[in-house]
Design an enzyme around this catalytic site. Sequence first.
Site, PDB file in Angstrom:
ATOM      1  N   ASN A  79       1.158  -1.515  -0.278  1.00 38.02           N
ATOM      2  CA  ASN A  79      -0.148   0.360  -0.323  1.00 38.02           C
ATOM      3  C   ASN A  79       1.097   1.148  -0.346  1.00 38.02           C
ATOM      4  O   ASN A  79       2.264   1.522   0.707  1.00 38.02           O
ATOM      5  CB  ASN A  79      -0.926  -0.439   1.405  1.00 38.02           C
ATOM      6  CG  ASN A  79      -2.283   0.914   1.240  1.00 38.02           C
ATOM      7  OD1 ASN A  79      -2.582   0.461   2.269  1.00 38.02           O
ATOM      8  ND2 ASN A  79      -2.504   0.902   0.418  1.00 38.02           N
TER       9      ASN A  79
ATOM     10  N   ASN B 250      -6.746   9.983  -0.952  1.00 42.81           N
ATOM     11  CA  ASN B 250      -6.744   9.366  -1.763  1.00 42.81           C
ATOM     12  C   ASN B 250      -6.970   9.584  -2.763  1.00 42.81           C
ATOM     13  O   ASN B 250      -5.785  10.624  -3.152  1.00 42.81           O
ATOM     14  CB  ASN B 250      -8.118   8.458  -1.739  1.00 42.81           C
ATOM     15  CG  ASN B 250      -8.746   8.216  -0.620  1.00 42.81           C
ATOM     16  OD1 ASN B 250      -7.532   7.220  -0.199  1.00 42.81           O
ATOM     17  ND2 ASN B 250      -9.713   7.744   0.020  1.00 42.81           N
TER      18      ASN B 250
ATOM     19  N   CYS C 219      -5.716   6.147   7.787  1.00 37.70           N
ATOM     20  CA  CYS C 219      -4.887   4.891   6.592  1.00 37.70           C
ATOM     21  C   CYS C 219      -3.928   4.487   7.683  1.00 37.70           C
ATOM     22  O   CYS C 219      -3.643   4.352   8.582  1.00 37.70           O
ATOM     23  CB  CYS C 219      -5.027   5.879   5.665  1.00 37.70           C
ATOM     24  SG  CYS C 219      -3.766   4.778   4.760  1.00 37.70           S
TER      25      CYS C 219
ATOM     26  N   ASN D 270      -2.101   1.368   7.082  1.00 41.55           N
ATOM     27  CA  ASN D 270      -0.349   1.166   6.801  1.00 41.55           C
ATOM     28  C   ASN D 270       0.045   2.743   6.351  1.00 41.55           C
ATOM     29  O   ASN D 270       1.199   3.007   6.806  1.00 41.55           O
ATOM     30  CB  ASN D 270      -0.836   0.903   5.293  1.00 41.55           C
ATOM     31  CG  ASN D 270      -0.980  -0.775   5.206  1.00 41.55           C
ATOM     32  OD1 ASN D 270      -0.379  -1.416   5.982  1.00 41.55           O
ATOM     33  ND2 ASN D 270      -1.778  -1.746   4.434  1.00 41.55           N
TER      34      ASN D 270
ATOM     35  N   ASN E 250     -12.460   5.017   9.826  1.00 37.37           N
ATOM     36  CA  ASN E 250     -12.916   4.743   7.719  1.00 37.37           C
ATOM     37  C   ASN E 250     -14.316   3.824   7.984  1.00 37.37           C
ATOM     38  O   ASN E 250     -14.158   3.201   8.768  1.00 37.37           O
ATOM     39  CB  ASN E 250     -12.307   5.013   6.758  1.00 37.37           C
ATOM     40  CG  ASN E 250     -11.558   3.844   7.214  1.00 37.37           C
ATOM     41  OD1 ASN E 250     -11.501   2.875   8.374  1.00 37.37           O
ATOM     42  ND2 ASN E 250      -9.856   4.019   6.238  1.00 37.37           N
TER      43      ASN E 250
ATOM     44  N   ASN F  11     -15.153   1.455   1.735  1.00 37.84           N
ATOM     45  CA  ASN F  11     -14.091   0.372   1.217  1.00 37.84           C
ATOM     46  C   ASN F  11     -14.972  -0.916   1.894  1.00 37.84           C
ATOM     47  O   ASN F  11     -15.644  -1.034   2.379  1.00 37.84           O
ATOM     48  CB  ASN F  11     -13.105   0.606   2.385  1.00 37.84           C
ATOM     49  CG  ASN F  11     -12.062   1.886   2.079  1.00 37.84           C
ATOM     50  OD1 ASN F  11     -11.739   2.349   1.350  1.00 37.84           O
ATOM     51  ND2 ASN F  11     -12.420   2.830   3.452  1.00 37.84           N
TER      52      ASN F  11
ATOM     53  N   ARG G 141     -12.184   2.608  -1.561  1.00 36.32           N
ATOM     54  CA  ARG G 141     -12.959   3.842  -1.434  1.00 36.32           C
ATOM     55  C   ARG G 141     -11.660   5.274  -2.100  1.00 36.32           C
ATOM     56  O   ARG G 141     -10.267   5.249  -1.219  1.00 36.32           O
ATOM     57  CB  ARG G 141     -13.783   4.797  -0.449  1.00 36.32           C
ATOM     58  CG  ARG G 141     -14.170   6.118  -0.244  1.00 36.32           C
ATOM     59  CD  ARG G 141     -14.804   6.548   0.677  1.00 36.32           C
ATOM     60  NE  ARG G 141     -13.976   6.772   2.152  1.00 36.32           N
ATOM     61  CZ  ARG G 141     -14.152   6.964   3.197  1.00 36.32           C
ATOM     62  NH1 ARG G 141     -15.367   7.948   3.392  1.00 36.32           N
ATOM     63  NH2 ARG G 141     -13.035   7.308   4.040  1.00 36.32           N
TER      64      ARG G 141
ATOM     65  N   CYS H 116      -4.401  -2.847   2.763  1.00 40.79           N
ATOM     66  CA  CYS H 116      -5.793  -2.173   3.377  1.00 40.79           C
ATOM     67  C   CYS H 116      -5.461  -2.456   4.797  1.00 40.79           C
ATOM     68  O   CYS H 116      -6.201  -2.899   5.379  1.00 40.79           O
ATOM     69  CB  CYS H 116      -6.629  -1.563   2.190  1.00 40.79           C
ATOM     70  SG  CYS H 116      -8.407  -0.332   3.759  1.00 40.79           S
TER      71      CYS H 116
ATOM     72  N   SER I  81      -6.124  -0.025   8.271  1.00 39.34           N
ATOM     73  CA  SER I  81      -7.920  -0.767   8.428  1.00 39.34           C
ATOM     74  C   SER I  81      -9.121  -1.243   7.722  1.00 39.34           C
ATOM     75  O   SER I  81      -9.710  -1.896   8.820  1.00 39.34           O
ATOM     76  CB  SER I  81      -8.985   1.116   8.588  1.00 39.34           C
ATOM     77  OG  SER I  81      -8.573   1.445   6.751  1.00 39.34           O
TER      78      SER I  81
HETATM   79  N1  LIG Z   1      -9.616   4.808   1.006  1.00 41.78           N
HETATM   80  C1  LIG Z   1      -9.903   4.336   2.214  1.00 41.78           C
HETATM   81  C2  LIG Z   1      -8.204   5.101   3.507  1.00 41.78           C
HETATM   82  C3  LIG Z   1      -7.619   4.622   2.671  1.00 41.78           C
HETATM   83  C4  LIG Z   1      -6.984   3.495   3.670  1.00 41.78           C
HETATM   84  C5  LIG Z   1      -5.391   2.917   3.752  1.00 41.78           C
HETATM   85  N2  LIG Z   1      -5.239   2.310   2.767  1.00 41.78           N
HETATM   86  C6  LIG Z   1      -5.412   1.934   5.031  1.00 41.78           C
HETATM   87  O1  LIG Z   1      -4.269   0.996   4.879  1.00 41.78           O
HETATM   88  O2  LIG Z   1      -6.042   1.932   6.186  1.00 41.78           O
HETATM   89  C7  LIG Z   1     -10.570   5.244   3.126  1.00 41.78           C
HETATM   90  O3  LIG Z   1     -11.005   6.479   1.999  1.00 41.78           O
HETATM   91  O4  LIG Z   1     -11.557   5.541   3.957  1.00 41.78           O
END
Ligand SMILES: N[C@@H](CCC[C@H](N)C(=O)O)C(=O)O
Length: 302
Positions: free
Chosen positions: A32, A93, A102, A104, A175, A209, A233, A241, A243
Amino acid sequence: MIPGRGEGARRGRRSLGDDGGVRFTKGHGTGNDFVLLPDPDGQLGLTPSIVAALCDRRRGIGADGVLRVVRAAKHPDAVGYAGTAEWFMDYWNSDGSFAEMCGNGVRVFTRYLISSGLAEPVDGGLPIATRAGVVRAEVTDGQIAVDLGPPRITGGAVATLGGLTLAGTVVDCGNPHLVCVLPASIALAGLDLTRSPGFDPAAFPTGVNVEFVAPGEPVDGADLHVRMRVYERGSAETLSCGSGACAVAAVALRDAGRTGGAVAVDVPGGRLTVTVDDESCWLAGPALLVADGEVDLTALTD
Ligand SMILES: N[C@@H](CCC[C@H](N)C(=O)O)C(=O)O
């Protein structure tokens, strides 16, 4: 050390040069990947179109997102956290939208702060401000772990993909996530994630997501083992990802009748370990910085 890493921030050099040149570092956690922009005093006029251009894998640097490194006291979204956390992860993003969290990203952001001398590891975890609040990150065995706080399972919803309709669990990790455990008849590797899964926009007015999950074989050091892919997302399919891994772990533990434990979560980019109890959700894995440089913003947006 790659020439230039952290030197600008330490000497008080501005991130944005007169010629449009901006210092950056590239890093990733289990694939990521992020462009980090040091901007301690919040002087950089970042816009959605600049972020999208930076993240473009053919015309820009290429990344799943941008992490602006700014003092909490210098950013309106984080100034309320400035008494607790010195640094704010201003996450964007790849399409130029913001996200609250996020996982990571926090881990790579922490690696950058420590590597560049902007922060030192702290007993109990280095506080990092995000749009979802302050989280704490630790360096452990060469990996970086962050406590995102316990995921909140809030209900159910469906996702559609091709001709499939899949039942999912809605999870808030700061998120939004929709975790779909695949029936045994559907192969994780066979899913076409070149397009966004469908979801009910009334249930997810700011998007969601979507994680797809299959069981893994037992592994040492974890109570459970699952495999996942994700359509993020604002960034499309990514190799990992953090989260999302926490959301998937929460659902795996619930489905196993457990209230806590360690879950190995395999993503296309590697393995994350998520350890959940009543008060915390630690996300651990590798976090690497791979390049430093200067990018010409005027050329990017021409
Ligand atoms: N796309 C996600 C935010 C990024 C999440 C990330 N890759 C992670 O590691 O948690 C969003 O729009 O919520």
